[in-house]
Design an enzyme around this catalytic site. Sequence first.
Site, PDB file in Angstrom:
ATOM      1  N   ASP A 111     -19.890 -10.311 -12.491  1.00 32.96           N
ATOM      2  CA  ASP A 111     -18.710 -11.968 -12.055  1.00 32.96           C
ATOM      3  C   ASP A 111     -18.924 -12.471 -10.433  1.00 32.96           C
ATOM      4  O   ASP A 111     -19.044 -11.478  -9.721  1.00 32.96           O
ATOM      5  CB  ASP A 111     -17.733 -10.796 -12.486  1.00 32.96           C
ATOM      6  CG  ASP A 111     -17.640 -10.654 -13.993  1.00 32.96           C
ATOM      7  OD1 ASP A 111     -18.339 -11.629 -14.948  1.00 32.96           O
ATOM      8  OD2 ASP A 111     -16.442 -10.553 -14.500  1.00 32.96           O
ATOM      9  N   GLU A 132     -13.504  -9.744 -25.105  1.00 26.74           N
ATOM     10  CA  GLU A 132     -15.303 -10.137 -25.164  1.00 26.74           C
ATOM     11  C   GLU A 132     -15.755  -9.137 -24.585  1.00 26.74           C
ATOM     12  O   GLU A 132     -16.742  -9.253 -25.837  1.00 26.74           O
ATOM     13  CB  GLU A 132     -15.700 -11.432 -24.872  1.00 26.74           C
ATOM     14  CG  GLU A 132     -15.925 -11.954 -23.620  1.00 26.74           C
ATOM     15  CD  GLU A 132     -14.659 -11.746 -22.482  1.00 26.74           C
ATOM     16  OE1 GLU A 132     -15.264 -11.601 -21.655  1.00 26.74           O
ATOM     17  OE2 GLU A 132     -13.551 -11.888 -23.071  1.00 26.74           O
ATOM     18  N   ASP A 133     -16.134  -8.387 -23.774  1.00 22.93           N
ATOM     19  CA  ASP A 133     -17.377  -7.297 -22.860  1.00 22.93           C
ATOM     20  C   ASP A 133     -16.339  -6.278 -23.554  1.00 22.93           C
ATOM     21  O   ASP A 133     -17.496  -5.271 -24.179  1.00 22.93           O
ATOM     22  CB  ASP A 133     -16.556  -7.034 -21.260  1.00 22.93           C
ATOM     23  CG  ASP A 133     -15.576  -7.761 -20.493  1.00 22.93           C
ATOM     24  OD1 ASP A 133     -14.340  -7.623 -22.195  1.00 22.93           O
ATOM     25  OD2 ASP A 133     -14.973  -7.378 -19.804  1.00 22.93           O
ATOM     26  N   ARG A 136      -8.773 -10.914  -6.685  1.00 20.18           N
ATOM     27  CA  ARG A 136      -8.101 -11.964  -6.381  1.00 20.18           C
ATOM     28  C   ARG A 136      -6.946 -12.230  -5.059  1.00 20.18           C
ATOM     29  O   ARG A 136      -5.982 -11.511  -6.133  1.00 20.18           O
ATOM     30  CB  ARG A 136      -7.946 -13.129  -6.849  1.00 20.18           C
ATOM     31  CG  ARG A 136      -9.619 -13.030  -8.050  1.00 20.18           C
ATOM     32  CD  ARG A 136      -9.811 -14.393  -8.644  1.00 20.18           C
ATOM     33  NE  ARG A 136      -9.207 -15.855  -8.302  1.00 20.18           N
ATOM     34  CZ  ARG A 136     -10.061 -17.225  -8.501  1.00 20.18           C
ATOM     35  NH1 ARG A 136     -11.205 -17.056  -8.802  1.00 20.18           N
ATOM     36  NH2 ARG A 136      -9.575 -17.540  -8.342  1.00 20.18           N
TER      37      ARG A 136
END
Length: 386
Positions: free
Chosen positions: A80, A165-166, A194
């Site tokens: 990512d 989804e992962d 973040r």
Amino acid sequence: MPYLVECLASVERQTLDPARVEVIAVDDGSTDGTGECLEEFAARAAMTVTVIRQENSGGPSGPRNVGLAKAAGRYVFFLDADDRLGDEALERMVAMADTNGTDVVLGKVEGINRKGPQSMWGKTLGRTDVFSSNIKFALSAQKLFRRTLLERHGMRFDESLWTGEDALFTMEAYLRADGVSVVADYPCYYLVGREDGKHVTKSGSYTLRFDSARALMNLIAEMVPAGPRRDSLMVRPFKVTLLPQFGPKFLKDTDEVRQHKLELARPLMDAYWNPEVARRLRVHERLQLHMVAVRRTELLPDVIEFVQAKKEPTPVLEKRGTCVYLGYPHFRSKAAGLPDWVYLAEPREARAVQGYREEAANTFLRRALRKLRRSLPTRDVKAAAA
């Protein structure tokens, strides 16, 4: 940006020979200078870099699938853009897969400004599987996958899911893999939180969480026959995805949202919840989900607030110390009518209670579970065992 800068720097620092690495960077319609940064990286990097720029897809599945379709190496790793690699990560993970012939490698994850998964890093494992370890609680996409495994089964990320989804992709890989390795003695991946708090896994409607849980449960049911092995995997979506929807968030929900959550949870409870799943959870987790299963959510706030306040339940020892009940709210309340077994501590929790006799308790628990199975019809067991 600006996380991408450090992400790319961590790729350049890899100790694996650059000639053995190809970077496929997918700019998914960014508007913050990401594309230009990637082009500059491609021009200077020692390894081969392919930059693909496309219109925004709205989620991570599409870009990952685009990159996977272009991949030509023996292994693929999904990185990512706001995270980073440990300097020796790729070298160590590739060596682990090559040495052990395994199809998936988990590298130790450490969090920066956020918490990463922890329970699977007890020791390095050359070869294990999803049933023999805690890797079911590490379902993010940041793993090393043998590409022939993915191609043989036509595996791709589900672009209809906006979260989770992962988990679907990784669980399928675990189940199809010829062995999984775990690198626990070196931090391979840094999961970066973040500063603006806008991490994709923290955003989105609660309905997306139910979509994710439903998809994962259905996959597990399709690939693993009913029984203890399936039940052990079902713990993950119930604990990680469903339970939080009936935790502190539930106290702030409107009556309309609470009702909707119950409607979404009902078919999942009816299909996949049973005593074997229930006993694998801690008492308060089991208690909360039991209340959902039997439609007694008016009792939930008392339990949620008790846990939030970090209160300790009063233990009740019976059967000469072999049986420990944890006195969370509504224990043996006639008005609530909740069964005792929901409060019965498994050995991992009971060990903390002074006076508990574990060796004798194991026999008692087996007998109690057999008695429960015999006493309830199948559908009632599923509903009551939450």
